[in-house]
Write an enzyme that holds these catalytic residues in place. Structure first.
Site, PDB file in Angstrom:
ATOM      1  N   ASP A 153      21.877 -80.202   5.302  1.00 26.88           N
ATOM      2  CA  ASP A 153      21.063 -79.936   6.485  1.00 26.88           C
ATOM      3  C   ASP A 153      20.730 -78.444   6.604  1.00 26.88           C
ATOM      4  O   ASP A 153      21.320 -77.598   5.940  1.00 26.88           O
ATOM      5  CB  ASP A 153      21.839 -80.405   7.718  1.00 26.88           C
ATOM      6  CG  ASP A 153      20.923 -80.733   8.900  1.00 26.88           C
ATOM      7  OD1 ASP A 153      19.694 -80.690   8.741  1.00 26.88           O
ATOM      8  OD2 ASP A 153      21.464 -81.041   9.976  1.00 26.88           O
ATOM      9  N   GLU A 188      16.816 -73.425   7.742  1.00 25.48           N
ATOM     10  CA  GLU A 188      15.657 -72.786   8.389  1.00 25.48           C
ATOM     11  C   GLU A 188      16.025 -71.640   9.320  1.00 25.48           C
ATOM     12  O   GLU A 188      15.141 -70.975   9.853  1.00 25.48           O
ATOM     13  CB  GLU A 188      14.903 -73.813   9.245  1.00 25.48           C
ATOM     14  CG  GLU A 188      14.556 -75.110   8.558  1.00 25.48           C
ATOM     15  CD  GLU A 188      15.674 -76.137   8.707  1.00 25.48           C
ATOM     16  OE1 GLU A 188      16.762 -75.757   9.160  1.00 25.48           O
ATOM     17  OE2 GLU A 188      15.449 -77.292   8.350  1.00 25.48           O
ATOM     18  N   ASP A 202      13.511 -84.465  11.809  1.00 26.74           N
ATOM     19  CA  ASP A 202      14.003 -85.084  13.044  1.00 26.74           C
ATOM     20  C   ASP A 202      12.882 -85.650  13.894  1.00 26.74           C
ATOM     21  O   ASP A 202      12.560 -85.113  14.956  1.00 26.74           O
ATOM     22  CB  ASP A 202      14.756 -84.034  13.861  1.00 26.74           C
ATOM     23  CG  ASP A 202      15.924 -83.442  13.107  1.00 26.74           C
ATOM     24  OD1 ASP A 202      16.287 -83.980  12.039  1.00 26.74           O
ATOM     25  OD2 ASP A 202      16.483 -82.448  13.590  1.00 26.74           O
TER      26      ASP A 202
END
Lengths: 664, 664
Positions: B389, B392, B456
């Site tokens: 995950d 960013e 998401d």
């Protein structure tokens, strides 16, 4: 010579008095020129502008000769700057240049006040303010649901900098002022304290500088520069002006309000021209003549009112609905602005109806509107005043009689519109007696417009669109040449589920009592919003506040004379009279009503007590309790409905009058 | 030589093949350099960037010598451009220059596809796309209430261009591609069809051009350039991967779903590290090791699953929670990125908890994370895969071991993070068997990351944040070097009153069945959202879709081999296989699943029928009804739940397999 140009190694400095305003060096240039292409997107007076900057050229090379600087880049001279009459006269040496950027010298903690009528921030330091007259926005705060709804459904939510009346002028707490003499789009980008920046979508002819040792003197200079209003007529501030738009029923309602004890000096019926119902609410029929069906025998009724000392006011704006008779008259005479690509009138969508634009750059059209419309249909008919609405919507892709580009005419329009109104009044010898009020403005509007109104607040207490914005509007506009300001008592815009509360109406009555003009408004949706005469407590409170307002007449008359002499606004920042107390510099939710009154209106819901800052250098007495305070501190007082926080100087010549307000 | 430089009067042209890409003239320069200062505002992965452009200089003077152009302004040489190896190699001749702008030649109607993984628009023509990896936004549409609420409360609403995986690469329908070799912030401003523009916050070393006569060949070239994924392991696509995060209870729930008939190939428990509850929902405890309390005897249970052919997958990201043991280990070893102004770890707020950043620019830190964390705690423990995950959030004001500026490291981080994961897998000899999936990306991520997931989505059907965005994410990322894509079955983000419907879950099962990986997710708030095993109808539908998914294995295996050979993505735009039918070029809500299947998932609520465009050049049969259609037209079919609109080529070698899907 107030402004001086001083050569320096690889550059120059410009001083206003002894304040360094511009510092230009080869390695840190202050001046930039370039070329851009504007992208203009407009929806019903809400503008979305963006620039495509093709070039931005740092003018690193400066050659000073006397009072002239030649600025170059890469050996190519692109701009001359000549200091003359305390202004920087600029000339682009390449016609392709259509942008100017200027970085000023700034200081941490410096305050930069003004910008025309700014509703959210009087001190612009730390933020960016485009200067483009437009709808002010509804909500004006991207964090509120109302703003979101208006953005989503009407593109009309706006933001903190949206204003009907921008003006590229600021006063620095370093005691100088600067004005950009342009009607092009410009932007004050004051986010960077070290280098407040100005962007202009042309190379402006002049940048003017003002210097003084006292803030008040800067305001006087700006008022002299931009135009001094005539004395406010006494009739206008000696009682309330009731805003009713209920057709002939307005007269009955007025009588009942008078019977309740209100001091009334005027009746304002904007629907004197008739109504048009749209999804926004009840709008007016934009054909500027009395509507006999809605107001039978109006001319006679006005005469009867006048005999009782009550004036009648109406409404006008610079557009003509296509389904009205004046539109036909103007179109046939060739008085309407045209489309760029066709010899036909440019029609503007005002929300479910279209209008032509009277082309005031055509002297015959301006004369026609001043004499035929305002003169004959309004003044000669008996009107003593009116809302001179709009002025912000001039499209940028319009073809005007005198050939002015729409991008330059747009910001100029409010002032031109004000001039047409002032000319009409002067033609009937009524200057200083007939009164019009505008929300739109731009540099120089004060030379023609005798009174501003704060535009279309939402009917609420919100930070960026509610009752409190009226105070900031008065303070900022007052600094740049507008002595008289007021607002729609009760607010105007009611959209979605946002409606007036009794508390809001009463707090607004309190605010308006301490404004030169106390004028009520029914709002855009009268039927679903509480009115002054819709609740006994609200009406009784209004009656009491009209008495306070009327009792202030001798003091206000003195302030008006002061305004005529010095240009100082009636409602003004505390720092004009109390400059030496720096605690006053940041106060934006209170105003000095002249030197002797400090007014701190309650602008939040549910407040039982309220805090106010009282300037050092005087002793202050709370009007309602009589409690006395030394200045230089924040005090808290009880602030129930009916007792707006107001304090007077105990040494005021009007102390007895002020003391009496509590026992009217 | 594919790319050619051709001198011209007062400038030059650059061609990719025979396509004019750049036209530079003195009076219409294509290249500009300048200097700017970025303003960076970040809140929990949501970035608000703005540039203060001090200078933008048109390079009007071009001097061509061989394959090198020297570009000047005002006689001062500022940039050289050298054509070498089909790329424009740029060099700024003044170190103060830190901006480049490039205008390409454009054509009305030209399509500009790519930009990394774009969730709202595959064709970027007509819009502006910043290239900056960040949170993708919740709602991503300023007209929706959810976006407003997220903006207001968390600054997280986002917009159409926000993406976890930007990449400054596009393919033009004029049959060339362009890539900017930079990790700086850049922006594709394609609003102006005549002059699509690129802005880069550095002078990039290279701008690469690709030319081909067929779109598919451009994709192969880009895949070769950015890295080809290993073959997807067959275990991963031979059944569903169940996402459950219910602690030890996850095993029981899996057994019930298997007992209902589902084909299950993996169990993904992201909570294998334990939970942390925040206001956003149930989050994970960011200390990357098995949590014995939440998953007792996990190592043994994994071994038991593996014997049944079921893999176990977990979760990891590149941050370490300050209250975990690995943080202490990394901090003591000096493996964490530091603050600019202090010798202490830079902590990032992830929403009610703080984390350190493992500094992968330090080879020892990257090795430690690959071997000690992923290797020892995950692979050696028995995990066959994980969600890798984030990536960013790298702050721009961080101090890195190798001295890279944060503004340049930020976009590079996802690829660096992917490399650490790939290295860990390679160190255990598991490449092509163990599988990790990422949402973050940037140029080159595909060389390391074997599988993307679409980030998401909100648990809804909305245009810019719902189920349909998955398709656009697959199409765009597939064009620039990513063969494998999938999504959270059911969506992820449930905020405010937005919760999953049974219909959404079922439509998402249908979409996922036709993705290489069919992986479910419980979402951020499992307890308040419907789950696959929470409703009998939903579960039965899921079971049926897992059977469809499993039945496709032979076909998908062939597509995987094709991807390894050519770089063509499995889910791809119709125009790759059917380029000659221009009707395919604008299709963004369907995909070709290989050459032989056209999938048009139902991505709106309440649809009983659905339209799909079928390419010309083949005959198509609707899987469920058997109805046959000639290509080259839009057809409408019944699309009840359980019958996702899918069509196969009647001449496919797998026609029998496809025909059998209706009767599994």
């Amino acid at each position: 010579m107030t402004v001086t140009l001083r050569p320096a190694e690889s550059g120059f400095d410009i001083f206003a008095g002894e304040v360094l305003v511009i510092r230009h060096r080869a390695d840190a240039p202050a001046l930039f020129v370039g070329a851009g292409r504007p992208l203009v997107d407009m929806y019903r007076g809400n503008y979305f502008l963006e620039d495509r900057v093709d070039e931005r050229i740092a003018l690193r090379e400066a050659s000073v000769a006397g009072d002239t600087v030649t600025l170059s880049a890469g050996g190519r001279a692109l701009l001359t700057l000549t200091l003359r009459d305390d202004a920087l006269h600029l000339e682009a040496l390449d016609p392709a240049l259509n942008r100017l950027w200027l970085n000023m010298v700034g200081e941490a903690g410096e305050r930069l006040w003004g910008g025309g009528e700014q509703m959210s921030y009087v001190d612009m330091a730390g933020r960016r303010f485009p200067m483009w007259t437009s709808e002010p926005g509804v909500g004006r705060d991207k964090s509120t649901l109302l703003t979101f709804q208006c953005d989503r459904d009407h593109r009309s939510g706006g933001d903190y900098w949206n204003t009907n009346y921008p003006q590229p002028t600021y006063l620095s707490s370093r005691r100088y002022a600067l004005h950009v003499d342009t009607t092009a789009y410009s932007c004050f980008d004051f986010r960077d304290a070290d280098a407040p920046a100005i962007e202009v979508w042309e190379v402006p002819a002049r940048i003017e500088l003002f210097a003084a040792t006292r803030f008040a003197d800067l305001v006087t200079q700006l008022s002299t520069r931009f135009g001094r209003q005539p004395l406010l007529p006494e009739w206008a501030y000696s009682g309330a002006i009731l805003g009713l738009k209920d057709g002939a029923n307005s007269f009955d309602r007025m009588e009942k309000i008078i019977a309740a004890g209100a001091v009334v000096t005027g009746l304002w019926c904007e629907d004197w021209v008739g109504l048009r119902v749209t999804s926004f609410g009840k709008r007016l029929f934009w054909d500027w003549k009395a509507n006999e069906a809605r107001y039978p025998h109006l001319r006679q009724k006005i005469a009867e009112l006048n005999e009782r000392g009550i004036r009648f006011l109406g409404y006008v704006n610079p557009y003509l609905a296509v389904d009205g008779s004046l539109y036909v008259e103007a179109a046939e005479a060739g008085y309407l602005a045209l489309k760029l690509d066709a010899d036909e009138p440019y029609l503007v969508d005002f929300g479910e109806f279209d209008c032509g634009i009277v082309d005031f750059t055509n002297p015959a059209a301006a004369d026609w509107f001043a004499d035929r419309v305002i003169g004959r249909e309004m003044l000669d008919f008996g009107l003593s005043g009116w809302m001179a609405d709009f002025g912000e919507y001039l499209p940028t892709d319009v073809r005007l009689f005198d050939g002015t580009d729409g991008m330059l005419a747009h910001n100029a329009w409010p002032t031109i519109w004000a001039e047409v109104n002032a000319r009409a009044i002067a033609s009937r010898g009524k200057t200083g007696d007939a009164l019009f009020f505008m929300r739109a403005g731009f540099s120089g509007v004060g030379a023609y417009c005798p009174l501003l109104w704060a535009g279309d607040q939402s009917v609420d207490f919100t930070r960026h669109d509610g009752i409190g914005t009226v105070i900031r509007g008065a303070l900022s506009s007052g600094l740049v040449g507008n002595a008289y300001h007021h607002s729609d008592l009760g607010g105007y815009t009611s959209l979605y589920d946002n409606v007036r509360t009794a508390e809001l109406l009463m707090r607004w009555s309190e605010l308006s009592a301490f404004s030169p003009i106390m004028r009520s408004h029914e709002g855009n949706r009268p039927d679903t919003n509480l009115q002054l005469d819709g609740d006994a407590e609200v009406l009784a409170h209004f009656v009491a506040m009209t008495k306070v307002h009327a009792a202030l007449v001798p003091y206000v008359a003195e302030l008006c004379r002061g305004a005529a002499a010095t240009g100082l606004p009636l409602q003004r920042p505390l720092f004009l009279d109390y400059e030496d107390d720096a605690g006053c510099w940041g106060v934006e939710t209170q105003f000095a009503y002249g030197r002797d009154l400090i007014v701190a209106p309650v602008i939040e819901a549910g407040a039982a007590r309220w805090s106010a800052y009282l300037p050092a250098g005087a002793e202050w007495r709370h009007v309602w309790s009589g409690e006395t305070f030394a200045g230089g501190d924040t005090v808290e007082v009880a602030a129930p409905i009916g007792q707006p926080p107001v304090f007077y100087r105990t040494d005021s010549a009007h102390a007895a009058l002020f003391a009496g307000l509590a026992t009217l």
